[in-house]
Design a protein around this motif. Structure first.
Motif, PDB file in Angstrom:
ATOM      1  N   ASP A 217       0.611 -43.734 -18.061  1.00  0.00           N
ATOM      2  CA  ASP A 217       0.965 -43.511 -16.660  1.00  0.00           C
ATOM      3  C   ASP A 217       0.379 -44.673 -15.861  1.00  0.00           C
ATOM      4  N   PHE A 218       1.192 -45.700 -15.657  1.00  0.00           N
ATOM      5  CA  PHE A 218       0.723 -46.916 -14.997  1.00  0.00           C
ATOM      6  C   PHE A 218       0.345 -46.677 -13.542  1.00  0.00           C
ATOM      7  N   ALA A 219       1.024 -45.760 -12.859  1.00  0.00           N
ATOM      8  CA  ALA A 219       0.697 -45.466 -11.467  1.00  0.00           C
ATOM      9  C   ALA A 219      -0.705 -44.854 -11.365  1.00  0.00           C
ATOM     10  N   ALA A 220      -1.021 -43.907 -12.249  1.00  0.00           N
ATOM     11  CA  ALA A 220      -2.338 -43.295 -12.250  1.00  0.00           C
ATOM     12  C   ALA A 220      -3.403 -44.309 -12.631  1.00  0.00           C
ATOM     13  N   LEU A 221      -3.075 -45.181 -13.549  1.00  0.00           N
ATOM     14  CA  LEU A 221      -4.010 -46.224 -13.973  1.00  0.00           C
ATOM     15  C   LEU A 221      -4.316 -47.168 -12.803  1.00  0.00           C
ATOM     16  N   ALA A 222      -3.312 -47.529 -12.045  1.00  0.00           N
ATOM     17  CA  ALA A 222      -3.492 -48.417 -10.898  1.00  0.00           C
ATOM     18  C   ALA A 222      -4.328 -47.744  -9.806  1.00  0.00           C
ATOM     19  N   ARG A 223      -4.094 -46.457  -9.576  1.00  0.00           N
ATOM     20  CA  ARG A 223      -4.861 -45.730  -8.547  1.00  0.00           C
ATOM     21  C   ARG A 223      -6.332 -45.608  -8.937  1.00  0.00           C
ATOM     22  N   SER A 224      -6.615 -45.500 -10.218  1.00  0.00           N
ATOM     23  CA  SER A 224      -7.993 -45.314 -10.659  1.00  0.00           C
ATOM     24  C   SER A 224      -8.842 -46.580 -10.540  1.00  0.00           C
TER      25      SER A 224
END
Length: 67
Positions: free
Chosen positions: A59-66
């Protein structure tokens, strides 16, 4: 309608030098823009396989948010 793979020899893939499993990484049947679904013939086994594949997805979006 059926098909055969030119690299299949009695359940062994001569191209990848492994036991034939249609759709694995490097399989010529898995190339192109289209996604092919290969079945084992067992609904439960296919469902388990699909869930494992989905859990492996990043999940690239979750990875970016973290970060």
């Amino acid at each position: 309608m059926g098909w055969t793979c030119q690299h299949d020899f009695q359940g062994y893939c001569k191209l990848l030098n492994v036991v034939c499993e249609p759709g694995i990484k490097g399989c010529i049947l898995n190339k192109g823009k289209h996604e092919y679904v290969f079945t084992t013939g067992s609904y439960e086994e296919d469902k388990k396989r699909a869930e494992e594949k989905q859990s492996e997805a990043i999940d690239f979006a979750a990875l970016a948010r973290s970060n």
